[in-house]
Design an enzyme around this catalytic site. Sequence first.
Site, mmCIF file in Angstrom:
data_model
loop_
_atom_site.group_PDB
_atom_site.id
_atom_site.type_symbol
_atom_site.label_atom_id
_atom_site.label_comp_id
_atom_site.label_asym_id
_atom_site.label_seq_id
_atom_site.Cartn_x
_atom_site.Cartn_y
_atom_site.Cartn_z
ATOM 1 C CD GLN A 121 2.628 1.949 6.301
ATOM 2 O OE1 GLN A 121 4.287 2.289 6.071
ATOM 3 N NE2 GLN A 121 1.680 0.879 6.047
ATOM 4 C CB CYS A 168 -0.983 0.038 1.509
ATOM 5 S SG CYS A 168 -0.046 -0.382 2.529
ATOM 6 C CG HIS A 173 -1.516 4.063 4.838
ATOM 7 N ND1 HIS A 173 -2.019 3.517 5.420
ATOM 8 C CD2 HIS A 173 -0.750 2.445 4.400
ATOM 9 C CE1 HIS A 173 -1.972 1.729 5.516
ATOM 10 N NE2 HIS A 173 -1.011 1.925 5.110
HETATM 11 P P1 NAP Z 1 -7.671 -9.348 7.434
HETATM 12 O O1 NAP Z 1 -9.262 -8.196 7.989
HETATM 13 O O2 NAP Z 1 -7.088 -10.029 9.323
HETATM 14 O O3 NAP Z 1 -8.382 -10.632 6.473
HETATM 15 C C1 NAP Z 1 -7.583 -11.361 6.151
HETATM 16 C C2 NAP Z 1 -8.694 -12.473 5.438
HETATM 17 O O4 NAP Z 1 -8.180 -13.438 5.582
HETATM 18 C C3 NAP Z 1 -9.649 -13.072 5.778
HETATM 19 O O5 NAP Z 1 -10.699 -13.113 4.578
HETATM 20 C C4 NAP Z 1 -9.712 -14.619 6.672
HETATM 21 O O6 NAP Z 1 -10.538 -15.033 6.352
HETATM 22 C C5 NAP Z 1 -8.307 -14.801 5.540
HETATM 23 N N1 NAP Z 1 -7.436 -15.657 5.670
HETATM 24 C C6 NAP Z 1 -6.496 -15.615 7.418
HETATM 25 N N2 NAP Z 1 -6.332 -17.176 7.097
HETATM 26 C C7 NAP Z 1 -6.336 -17.705 5.819
HETATM 27 C C8 NAP Z 1 -6.646 -19.357 5.980
HETATM 28 N N3 NAP Z 1 -5.354 -19.775 6.950
HETATM 29 N N4 NAP Z 1 -7.347 -19.777 4.871
HETATM 30 C C9 NAP Z 1 -7.840 -19.236 4.229
HETATM 31 N N5 NAP Z 1 -8.493 -17.490 4.724
HETATM 32 C C10 NAP Z 1 -7.681 -17.074 5.847
HETATM 33 O O7 NAP Z 1 -6.319 -8.592 6.335
HETATM 34 P P2 NAP Z 1 -6.352 -8.050 5.293
HETATM 35 O O8 NAP Z 1 -6.123 -6.548 5.709
HETATM 36 O O9 NAP Z 1 -7.274 -7.325 4.774
HETATM 37 O O10 NAP Z 1 -5.263 -8.420 4.450
HETATM 38 C C11 NAP Z 1 -4.975 -9.684 3.540
HETATM 39 C C12 NAP Z 1 -3.186 -9.568 2.720
HETATM 40 O O11 NAP Z 1 -3.838 -8.935 2.098
HETATM 41 C C13 NAP Z 1 -2.377 -9.027 4.243
HETATM 42 O O12 NAP Z 1 -1.611 -9.877 4.430
HETATM 43 C C14 NAP Z 1 -1.587 -8.866 2.912
HETATM 44 O O13 NAP Z 1 -0.903 -9.722 2.493
HETATM 45 C C15 NAP Z 1 -2.265 -8.035 1.913
HETATM 46 N N6 NAP Z 1 -2.665 -6.791 2.113
HETATM 47 C C16 NAP Z 1 -3.310 -6.119 2.801
HETATM 48 C C17 NAP Z 1 -3.476 -4.048 2.274
HETATM 49 C C18 NAP Z 1 -3.693 -3.259 3.456
HETATM 50 O O14 NAP Z 1 -3.780 -2.578 3.047
HETATM 51 N N7 NAP Z 1 -4.610 -3.782 4.820
HETATM 52 C C19 NAP Z 1 -2.018 -3.958 1.521
HETATM 53 C C20 NAP Z 1 -1.958 -4.881 0.993
HETATM 54 C C21 NAP Z 1 -1.502 -5.922 0.616
HETATM 55 P P3 NAP Z 1 -11.404 -15.076 7.975
HETATM 56 O O15 NAP Z 1 -12.124 -14.359 7.916
HETATM 57 O O16 NAP Z 1 -11.483 -16.554 7.719
HETATM 58 O O17 NAP Z 1 -10.074 -15.387 9.346
HETATM 59 C C1 3JM Z 2 0.478 -5.939 4.308
HETATM 60 O O1 3JM Z 2 0.668 -13.121 5.749
HETATM 61 C C2 3JM Z 2 1.419 -12.126 6.025
HETATM 62 O O2 3JM Z 2 2.357 -11.992 6.346
HETATM 63 C C3 3JM Z 2 0.851 -10.804 5.491
HETATM 64 C C4 3JM Z 2 1.687 -9.431 6.218
HETATM 65 C C5 3JM Z 2 1.359 -8.671 5.136
HETATM 66 C C6 3JM Z 2 1.705 -8.125 4.546
HETATM 67 C C7 3JM Z 2 2.807 -8.631 2.839
HETATM 68 O O3 3JM Z 2 3.437 -9.243 3.673
HETATM 69 O O4 3JM Z 2 2.105 -9.535 2.165
HETATM 70 C C8 3JM Z 2 -0.121 -7.332 5.765
HETATM 71 C C9 3JM Z 2 -0.435 -6.273 5.933
HETATM 72 C C10 3JM Z 2 1.196 -6.134 3.678
HETATM 73 C C11 3JM Z 2 1.428 -6.219 2.832
HETATM 74 O O5 3JM Z 2 1.315 -5.256 1.483
HETATM 75 O O6 3JM Z 2 3.052 -6.031 1.704
#
Ligand code: NAP
Ligand code: 3JM
Length: 350
Positions: free
Chosen positions: A160, A133, A257
Amino acid sequence: MLKKRDRYNVAIMGATGAVGGQFLAILDEREFPVNEIRLLASEKSKGKRLKFRENDYEVEVLSHNSFKGIDIVLSSAGASRSLEFLPSAVKAGAVSIDNSSAFRMEKDVPLVVPEVNPHTAYNHNGIIANPNCSTIQAVVALWPLHKKARIKRAVVSTYQSTSGAGQKKMLEMEKQVEAVNKVVDNWLSGSHSVDKFLIKEFPYQIAFNLIPQIDVFLDNAYTKEEMKLVNETRKIMADDSVAITATCVRVPVFFAHSESINIETETKLTADEARKILLNSPGVVVVDDPKAAKYPMPLDAEGKNEVFVGRIREDESIENGLNLWVVSDNLRKGAALNAIQIAELLVKQA
Ligand code: NAP
Ligand code: 3JM
């Protein structure tokens, strides 16, 4: 290659999460041509129902068999799930757009920001990476300036929001904020610190505090988040000669952010020239009127698609330097929107 169809079968990995919710909202807003939608999450969400357009759909448990008949996977279930399951999506013939850091720096995986390097999206082997992000909003603002004057060095400090760390962390901040009251009356007793049991998700209290650590520390004393910003920016701009250093800080803001960015360019850019360039740059909105106290703020950027740039001024301590203040909704342009823009590029070319 994405096969041409009138409407596409789309799977969302992490559909119940903070980014997942934005995927559903933005697919609808942008009238993405969806045929079937498949919502995937963990065992915990089994049986949960989520609304998409006029219907609600049952959430399925993510497995290696989840991708049969799927054209496009939008993935945001964390890096380890991407590493484990996306190879199965590739085998099933789907194209995955991955929001995690799992594959971003792999040579054969394009890392795409449509305003910067759209042409790279087509050269993939089934996985396209969506940048972090903080990287996305930085490069949307820096790329037009780099093209004009070549950025030699950038110093980025981020502020952030908690939504960047997922839903559980946002809830923790909310509970901590609720637990604190009468701070001014009791300030001598330090009553704005919350009880330890309210600190589980973040390493320290986030309400009324700042935490200068996002993701884990690496051997060079930078955090992984800081190095993501450095390495991803260079890959997207296809220019390893740009020197970049970053400090990433979690702040008690729910959405969007903010970044303070200082750049040194090879050729001189005045603040007026930079403002003009940014006014004509895709995805950028300039909010920069110091006399009227107008500048970008996270509360104003929340729910918006653009990258907002303001406080554009010359860095008087060096010859060719500029300071910028860059704000964007991390769940939209920083995550779901950028990924859907990539999917739109694929659909256009199919
Ligand atoms: P979040 O609100 O914690 O949501 C995590 C999601 O992943 C939920 O749908 C969860 O399902 C699912 N999940 C977790 N463990 C799993 C498993 N073992 N099998 C299947 N599904 C599983 O997190 P988020 O902010 O949406 O972010 C998710 C990911 O996107 C981050 O870890 C990162 O890699 C990426 N990301 C996030 C951002 C951001 O700004 N938030 C930006 C860039 C990238 P349940 O509800 O069933 O647990
Ligand atoms: C943003 O499961 C993880 O390790 C996810 C951690 C995470 C990430 C990532 O490294 O993919 C949380 C929030 C990010 C990201 O965008 O890099």
